[in-house]
Scaffold this motif. Structure first.
Motif, PDB file in Angstrom:
ATOM      1  N   CYS A 172      27.638   8.412  29.584  1.00 53.04           N
ATOM      2  CA  CYS A 172      27.932   9.345  30.667  1.00 53.04           C
ATOM      3  C   CYS A 172      27.757  10.763  30.118  1.00 53.04           C
ATOM      4  N   GLN A 174      29.907  13.013  29.454  1.00 50.15           N
ATOM      5  CA  GLN A 174      30.875  13.385  28.425  1.00 50.15           C
ATOM      6  C   GLN A 174      30.511  12.807  27.052  1.00 50.15           C
ATOM      7  N   CYS A 175      29.811  11.668  27.051  1.00 51.95           N
ATOM      8  CA  CYS A 175      29.387  11.057  25.778  1.00 51.95           C
ATOM      9  C   CYS A 175      28.534  12.031  24.966  1.00 51.95           C
ATOM     10  N   CYS A 257      34.654   7.602  24.177  1.00 50.89           N
ATOM     11  CA  CYS A 257      34.628   8.434  25.383  1.00 50.89           C
ATOM     12  C   CYS A 257      35.662   7.913  26.394  1.00 50.89           C
ATOM     13  N   VAL A 259      36.032   8.285  29.478  1.00 51.77           N
ATOM     14  CA  VAL A 259      35.508   7.921  30.812  1.00 51.77           C
ATOM     15  C   VAL A 259      35.281   6.413  30.906  1.00 51.77           C
ATOM     16  N   HIS A 260      34.763   5.818  29.834  1.00 51.66           N
ATOM     17  CA  HIS A 260      34.450   4.385  29.875  1.00 51.66           C
ATOM     18  C   HIS A 260      35.694   3.534  29.739  1.00 51.66           C
TER      19      HIS A 260
HETATM   20 ZN   LIG Z   1      31.017   8.647  28.296  1.00 52.49          ZN
END
Ligand SMILES: [Zn+2]
Lengths: 264, 96
Positions: A172, A174-175, A257, A259-260
């Motif tokens: 994503c 952010q990664c 991350c 998010v995941h």
């Molecule tokens: Zn990510």
């Protein structure tokens, strides 16, 4: 019963030339609901490309007003909009209905952070036309949590970047971020001890880079809606307008991350 | 030749720890700087040092090796960085 063939009919069909691109699914494009976050320079170009490509249902979220310095790169903004401090989202929405009577834009004059998160579930694709990292992180995480494709575009002068996040696979936005992004995001909302100061950098910006980046973003949206996800950018697309070169650079998924892990 | 930009600050430590000499290129100008690093230095540290060295504006940057963006928190050894590698500092544009 099939429509009878009439001489010259193809020249009356708004999408005749689009239909000649074999994989474009005009029917699905016309039905898709697209969330466009940010109505600045990239927002203007993306909105124009979306409607000319056949998208109709476009929600535009932005709380800013049109200002004079927008006019070097924003198709739908005029001096009249500057004088009456028109909302950017509403101005683009009005412009889209002039461009096509089929367009059904919806303007939301709020920050995305203040918009109900259900908005992410209500759309198939999210296009990030934003100007700051904090808002990008917000849209990235909510799109991912809703399982929606997020296409993010950014630019600075003659340099631009597009990244596609397509959950549940791959990295994503952010990664691909690091401490330098965190620093910039923190600077945007610096605390003086008394107050929170909103720092807005004046970045170089002009129309040609804007056009390239926006076109790549909409092209990716067209692939998703037309079922051509095998052709999607799986990584970040970098554009250097000075030399007019571009390349795709791999952004590996960061196992750390947040998010995941949130989605899992 | 320019003196390498040294992140392995202490010469004694530089003997004890493995010193890695790499080159970082500035994607915006084409300039390059040599850096002396330790395996335990992070990609974030390389980004910050290179951006400071070139007096870059406050902005977001990423470091790439070949066709791959390097993760900020990774140590050089985890990121698979070896002596003589050439990394490139590229701006991550924020504007819209
Ligand atoms: Zn990510």
């Amino acid at each position: 019963m099939p429509t009878p063939l009439k001489p010259g009919a193809m020249d009356d069909d708004r999408y005749d030339r689009s239909k000649r691109v074999p994989w474009l699914d005009i029917e699905s494009i016309s039905m898709a609901r697209v969330l466009m976050v940010g109505a600045g320079a990239i927002g203007n170009e993306v909105a124009k490309d979306l409607v000319l490509s056949g998208f109709r249902k476009i929600t535009i979220v932005d709380m800013d007003h049109v200002v004079g310095s927008n006019l070097n790169r924003c198709l739908f903004f005029t001096e009249d909009h500057v004088n009456r401090r028109a909302y950017k989202s509403e101005t683009i929405a009005e412009g889209l209905t002039r461009l096509s009577h089929e367009a059904e834009p919806l303007a939301v004059t709020r920050r995305i952070e203040d918009t109900d998160r259900s908005v992410f579930n209500d759309h198939e694709i999210v296009l990030g036309c934003l100007d700051n990292i904090a808002a990008r992180l917000h849209v990235n995480s909510h799109s991912y949590a809703a399982g929606k494709a997020y296409i993010d575009g950014g630019m600075d002068g003659l340099v631009g970047k597009v990244m596609v996040s397509f959950p549940p696979s791959g990295a994503c936005l952010q990664c691909g971020m690091n401490k330098s992004h965190a620093k910039v995001a923190a600077l945007r909302f610096s605390c003086t001890g008394k107050d929170v100061v909103f720092h807005e950098p004046r970045l170089a910006a002009e129309i040609t880079t804007t056009s390239v980046i926006s076109a790549v973003m909409v092209r990716e949206a067209l692939k998703i809606v037309s079922g051509k996800t095998d052709l999607l950018l799986s990584n970040a697309f970098y554009y250097d307008g000075q030399r007019n070169v571009s390349e795709e650079i791999e952004v590996p998924l960061d196992p750390g991350c947040p998010v995941h892990s949130r989605r899992d | 030749m320019r003196k390498p930009f040294n992140l392995a600050f202490c010469p004694v430590l530089a003997v004890v720890f493995l010193v890695l000499r790499i080159k970082v290129k500035n994607a915006e100008t084409g300039a390059a700087v040599e850096m002396e690093l330790e395996n335990e230095n992070t990609i974030d540290e390389v980004i910050e040092s290179a951006a400071t060295f070139w007096s870059k504006d406050m902005g977001a940057y990423v470091l790439r090796k070949g066709k791959k963006v390097l993760r900020g928190g990774s140590s050089l050894s985890d990121a698979g960085i070896r002596a003589e590698d050439v990394l490139e500092l590229i701006p991550d544009p924020e504007g819209g």
